[in-house]
Design an enzyme around this catalytic site. Structure first.
Site, short mmCIF file in Angstrom:
data_model
loop_
_atom_site.label_atom_id
_atom_site.label_comp_id
_atom_site.label_asym_id
_atom_site.label_seq_id
_atom_site.Cartn_x
_atom_site.Cartn_y
_atom_site.Cartn_z
N GLU A 1 33.47 7.88 -18.18
CA GLU A 1 32.77 7.14 -19.73
C GLU A 1 32.69 5.71 -19.19
O GLU A 1 33.69 5.12 -18.91
CB GLU A 1 33.90 7.42 -20.62
CG GLU A 1 33.36 6.99 -21.86
CD GLU A 1 34.32 7.18 -23.28
OE1 GLU A 1 34.14 6.77 -24.39
OE2 GLU A 1 35.39 7.67 -22.89
N ARG B 1 46.94 13.62 -11.15
CA ARG B 1 46.36 12.03 -11.15
C ARG B 1 46.93 11.17 -10.39
O ARG B 1 48.43 11.42 -9.53
CB ARG B 1 46.66 11.39 -12.31
CG ARG B 1 46.00 12.26 -14.01
CD ARG B 1 46.45 11.61 -15.05
NE ARG B 1 45.96 10.50 -15.31
CZ ARG B 1 46.14 9.65 -16.39
NH1 ARG B 1 46.81 10.18 -17.42
NH2 ARG B 1 45.78 8.46 -16.48
N LYS C 1 43.43 2.91 -19.46
CA LYS C 1 42.38 2.22 -19.83
C LYS C 1 42.53 1.18 -21.10
O LYS C 1 42.18 0.17 -21.02
CB LYS C 1 41.09 2.76 -20.15
CG LYS C 1 40.30 3.30 -18.88
CD LYS C 1 38.92 3.82 -19.16
CE LYS C 1 38.08 4.35 -18.16
NZ LYS C 1 36.68 4.81 -18.34
#
Length: 571
Positions: free
Chosen positions: A42, A272, A282
């Site tokens: 994104e 992750r 983020k």
């Protein structure tokens, strides 16, 4: 991936579980033997090393099995997205050494997704809900209690179509309506309880402008985008495990609409990348930037790809680190020291050796002619002869590290002290004066050290082989060097796992994560190096010129030390 010793002693890497799934699908002839992956960021921030792990997987699988990896921007939320982030992501992926097959955007499919939503409404599979987000959340229940149906769940199809089209008008009020899929409010998977699939956003989109006012949610756009593009393996991180049933359900519905059952993407999840003394959120990284707690997304203390590039990490070192920790189904906290070790090993093979003195003190060689200079040959990289050599000027007046001299030295001290000999790198053997070893200022600080040199011991001469007990010291000529600012970086956070700490992450920041030294001197050859050129300041560590650096004001970032001294200091 683990390493396996074969009978011929050759090292062969075992397959990761993701590769095993891919090979199973190939063996079964799924998707016509075709392999297609995608990396779908994104564009609402800069890539960090966690994204780099996903990049290495997505692109690596495609490379390994002669497939294609496409880049697709998941640009379904214009209120958070920007072309600045698009540009940075493109640059970071290329810098890491990967090439995408095709470049796509989720916004390429806005019309197809809209048409799919219309089909779902027409078939009684979606409805417009006018409740508040708080009401919807409350009615969803808990993992152990079923949800409560919305009062709008059974409104007529024609009314749903009218309201859905109204959502996509400038007059629609943000938050006043959402489109929800009609699934199962009692499903133990909370994501299946009539998920929101469209919401109203009036922020202009960075590609489509004001064409759209209703935007699809991630869970509605992601799987369908994979399907439209022909993705065979949708590889993502573990937090998407509970989303997988929804991913598969919407693809089932899409295939029903298209009357097609021959192809479907397969979602596979891996762990992750979490690292000690940093955060990967983020939201938190953006807060650090917005609140000026760091100097930007590319601050060398940040875990962003651009921050690591600015600090002096090589793309090869990042990829080697990611390869070494592997891919599993279990989340883990990786020690940042493992990354630094990978960087250190890689830079040892590629860095140009130069001389720099960070904490200088003057050294005068009293028997060396005042007006004489010599050009000494310095090897650029002893690990690679092809890197060649450069010259460094030698003279009577030098700078050496203050820590390399001790006026009153213990017996085992191997550096410069009264009556002791040391070797100057690429130069001569020198001996510190015994009667007058140094001058001091009023506070007792050493200002000048005095020594004599042996003219038969220049590097390359027969006398250079003379055995001495002292160490080899680095130096720069006082009249043939440039002053520089050096930025030394420490851990950004004071706690090992700040992401799991309940305190505000701002309270956990290390106030000493950046130290600026403005007393450094570098040899002239080093002064001409640019950002992107890997350097080793001999006996100190690995460095790189900062983009802020100018000929008038040199700036170097310390990438990593020659050894891992941090762990020892903090035991």
């Amino acid at each position: 991936m683990a390493e396996i010793k074969e009978n011929n002693n050759e090292v062969k890497k075992s397959l990761s579980f993701v590769e095993q799934f891919v090979e199973e699908d190939l063996a079964e002839g799924k998707n016509g033997g075709r392999i297609q992956t995608r990396f779908p960021p994104e564009p609402n921030g800069y890539l960090h090393i966690g994204h780099a792990k996903a990049i290495c997987m997505d692109f690596g699988i495609a490379e390994r099995y002669n497939g294609v990896c496409n880049l697709r921007f998941d640009d379904t939320n214009p209120s958070k997205e920007d072309t600045e982030y698009v540009d940075s992501i493109l640059h970071d992926i290329q810098w890491l050494g990967f090439k995408w097959g095709n470049l796509y955007y989720a916004s390429d499919y806005f019309q197809q997704l809209w048409d799919f939503a219309i089909w779902m409404i027409e078939n009684g599979k979606a409805y417009v809900d006018e409740q508040t987000s708080e009401q919807i959340a409350e009615q969803k229940g808990t993992p152990t209690q079923p949800g409560v149906a919305s009062p709008y769940r059974d409104r007529p199809v024609e009314e749903n179509l009218r309201l859905f089209r109204q959502m996509n008008t400038p007059e629609a009020v943000e938050g006043s309506m959402v489109l929800r899929a009609k699934l199962d409010m009692a499903n133990p998977n909370m994501h299946f309880r009539d998920p929101i699939i469209y919401r109203i956003i009036h922020t202009p989109h960075h590609r489509t402008g004001t064409q759209w006012h209703a935007y699809p949610m991630y869970d509605f756009a992601h799987g369908q985008s994979d399907y439209f593009e022909g993705v065979t393996h949708s590889i993502c991180t573990l937090e998407f495990v509970p989303h997988r049933p929804l991913y598969d359900h919407f693809i089932d519905e899409l295939q029903e609409m298209q009357n097609q059952k021959e192809y479907r993407p397969r979602q596979i999840e891996f762990n992750r990348l979490n690292m000690t003394y940093t955060v990967m959120s983020k939201r938190k990284l953006k807060a650090l930037v917005d609140e000026h707690l760091v100097a930007g997304w590319d601050d060398p203390r940040m875990p962003t790809v651009c921050g690591m590039r600015r600090r002096g990490y090589s793309p090869e070192s990042i990829r080697k680190f990611i390869d070494s920790i592997g891919y599993t189904k279990f989340d883990a906290l990786n020690d940042v020291a493992l990354l630094e070790a990978a960087v250190r090993d890689d830079l040892n093979a590629r860095s140009t050796r130069v001389s720099a003195v960070l904490n200088p003190v003057k050294l005068v060689i009293t028997n060396y002619p005042e007006d004489k200079t010599e050009e000494m040959t310095a090897v650029n990289n002893p690990e690679n002869e092809a890197d060649g050599t450069h010259t460094i000027t030698f003279s009577r007046n030098l700078w050496i590290e203050r820590d390399d001299f001790m006026e009153v030295a213990e017996k085992k001290y191997m550096r410069l002290a009264p009556g002791k000999e040391v070797r100057l790198k690429n130069g001569y053997i020198i001996k510190c004066d015994e009667e007058h070893p140094c001058d001091k200022d009023a506070e007792g600080n050493v200002t000048t050290i005095y020594a004599t040199y042996d003219p038969e011991t220049r590097s390359g001469m027969p006398g250079a082989n003379r055995k001495i007990k002292g160490k080899t010291l680095h130096w720069v000529s006082a009249n043939h060097c440039k002053k520089a600012e050096v930025r030394i970086y420490d851990r950004l956070f004071n706690v090992e796992n700040p992401g799991a700490d309940e305190r505000d992450f701002r309270e956990l920041l290390n106030p000493e994560s950046l130290t600026i030294i403005d007393t450094c001197y570098v040899e002239e050859y080093a002064a001409d190096r640019q950002a992107g050129e890997y350097l080793q300041f001999q006996r100190i560590g690995y460095f790189m010129a900062d983009p802020d650096s100018t000929p008038e004001h040199l700036v170097f970032n310390k990438t990593v030390g020659l050894k891992d001294t941090w762990a020892k200091q903090n035991k």
